[in-house]
Write an enzyme that holds these catalytic residues in place. Structure first.
Site, PDB file in Angstrom:
ATOM      1  N   ASN A 183       0.879  -1.161   0.000  1.00 42.49           N
ATOM      2  CA  ASN A 183       0.000   0.000   0.000  1.00 42.49           C
ATOM      3  C   ASN A 183       0.927   1.224   0.000  1.00 42.49           C
ATOM      4  O   ASN A 183       2.154   1.085  -0.027  1.00 42.49           O
ATOM      5  CB  ASN A 183      -1.001  -0.030   1.173  1.00 42.49           C
ATOM      6  CG  ASN A 183      -0.310  -0.029   2.535  1.00 42.49           C
ATOM      7  OD1 ASN A 183       0.811   0.483   2.670  1.00 42.49           O
ATOM      8  ND2 ASN A 183      -0.965  -0.582   3.525  1.00 42.49           N
ATOM      9  N   GLY A 218      -9.156   1.496  -4.592  1.00 43.90           N
ATOM     10  CA  GLY A 218      -8.732   0.602  -5.662  1.00 43.90           C
ATOM     11  C   GLY A 218      -7.224   0.448  -5.726  1.00 43.90           C
ATOM     12  O   GLY A 218      -6.538   0.511  -4.705  1.00 43.90           O
ATOM     13  N   ASP A 245      -4.714  -9.486   1.507  1.00 44.12           N
ATOM     14  CA  ASP A 245      -4.333 -10.873   1.193  1.00 44.12           C
ATOM     15  C   ASP A 245      -5.181 -11.416   0.040  1.00 44.12           C
ATOM     16  O   ASP A 245      -4.674 -12.102  -0.850  1.00 44.12           O
ATOM     17  CB  ASP A 245      -4.508 -11.758   2.436  1.00 44.12           C
ATOM     18  CG  ASP A 245      -3.621 -11.298   3.573  1.00 44.12           C
ATOM     19  OD1 ASP A 245      -2.510 -10.802   3.285  1.00 44.12           O
ATOM     20  OD2 ASP A 245      -4.032 -11.409   4.743  1.00 44.12           O
TER      21      ASP A 245
END
Ligand code: RIB
Length: 296
Positions: A183, A218, A245
């Site tokens: 991220n 997204g 995950d």
């Protein structure tokens, strides 16, 4: 059938649902407690299996009751346990998770996960050699992560490194990955950059292609000198644990369809996963994902 090998952690998740998070030194009353199977490695393995892949997991559990339960759970999901070690005189990994208002806080105690070794990864060489995609995260010792990257590269198999929880890694290791899937925060830490830096610029200077996730917004992936945005799917969020995950597993399973389609399916699978409680609770099957994509 797509073959996915996951090298990673296996935890028992100790989940408390509460109205809010407790502050330092504070005791509050929670609403519900449950134990569910988790760990980034096991979660990715389960998500890939539900999406129709043939899955093997390289990891470790302890010789405690949690270890037996976790082992049996993997078998129920059809995941090959051949390379899941049972470590004597050792507890299984745990994650103490508080879920409040759709957000979570997690403390992981690695226990048996800390005993995954490069030698164990090497012993799985024949299994890795047959993989269409290899997934590895960072809840196991870094030398085992390095061994996975090196072995996957040597065998010519694509390794997806999900750098979570993040820490800086040598550039030379990162170059061995086919994709990095952080991220925004994890990407900055991985590259030793300012966590407020523009994530698109960081993506463009990363030493391997990045597929970056930003929760409900997204994912972004690189295309030449530009980044492409795959918008997230709107859903009612119950629990975000395991969404990353599920995203990684779907990316691995559908990679052979090309990156844009794989990222779209990964966003959809992750969205479905947050609509139910528990890391593995909402992971969709291939049929559920297809049905949902046909409607969105
Ligand atoms: O990614 C979610 C997982 O992180 C949880 O299942 C927990 O075990 C922690 O490892």
């Amino acid at each position: 059938m797509t073959r996915v090998v996951v090298v990673g952690s296996i935890n028992m998740d100790l989940v408390t649902l509460a109205r809010r998070f407790a502050g330092p030194g504070e005791t509050i009353l929670g609403e519900r407690f449950l134990t569910v199977h988790g760990g980034k490695g096991a979660n990715q393995a389960v998500a890939a299996a539900r999406l129709g892949a043939e899955v093997a997991l390289v990891g470790a559990v302890g010789d405690d009751a949690f270890g037996s339960e976790l082992h049996a759970g993997l078998a129920r999901e059809g995941i090959s346990p051949e390379h899941v070690a049972r470590i004597a005189d050792c507890g299984s990994g745990t994650a103490s998770i508080t879920v409040a208002g759709g957000e979570n806080q997690i403390i992981v105690v690695p226990a048996a996960n800390a005993r995954v070794t490069p030698a164990q990864v090497e012993r799985a060489q024949a299994t890795l050699a047959r993989a269409d995609a290899i997934l590895v995260q960072m809840e196991i010792p870094l030398d085992a992560v390095e061994a996975t990257l090196r072995l996957g590269h040597r065998l010519g198999r694509p390794v997806i490194l999900n750098p979570a929880p993040a820490q800086p890694l040598p550039v030379e290791w990162l170059q061995l990955a086919r994709y990095l899937t952080p991220n925004q925060h994890e990407l900055a830490i991985l590259l030793g950059a300012d966590t407020h830096a523009d994530f698109r610029s960081l993506m463009l200077r990363a030493p391997a292609p990045v597929v970056l996730t930003r929760g409900g917004e997204g994912a972004w992936y690189r295309d030449g000198d530009d980044t492409v945005h795959q918008p997230g799917f709107k859903v009612e969020v119950v629990d975000t644990t395991g969404a990353g995950d599920t995203f990684n597993a779907a990316l691995a399973v559908f990679l052979h369809e090309g990156l844009p389609d794989a990222v779209r399916k990964a966003c959809a699978a992750a969205a479905l996963s947050v609509t139910r409680l528990g890391a593995q609770g909402g992971m969709p099957t291939c049929a559920e994902l297809d049905r949902w994509l046909a409607q969105h």
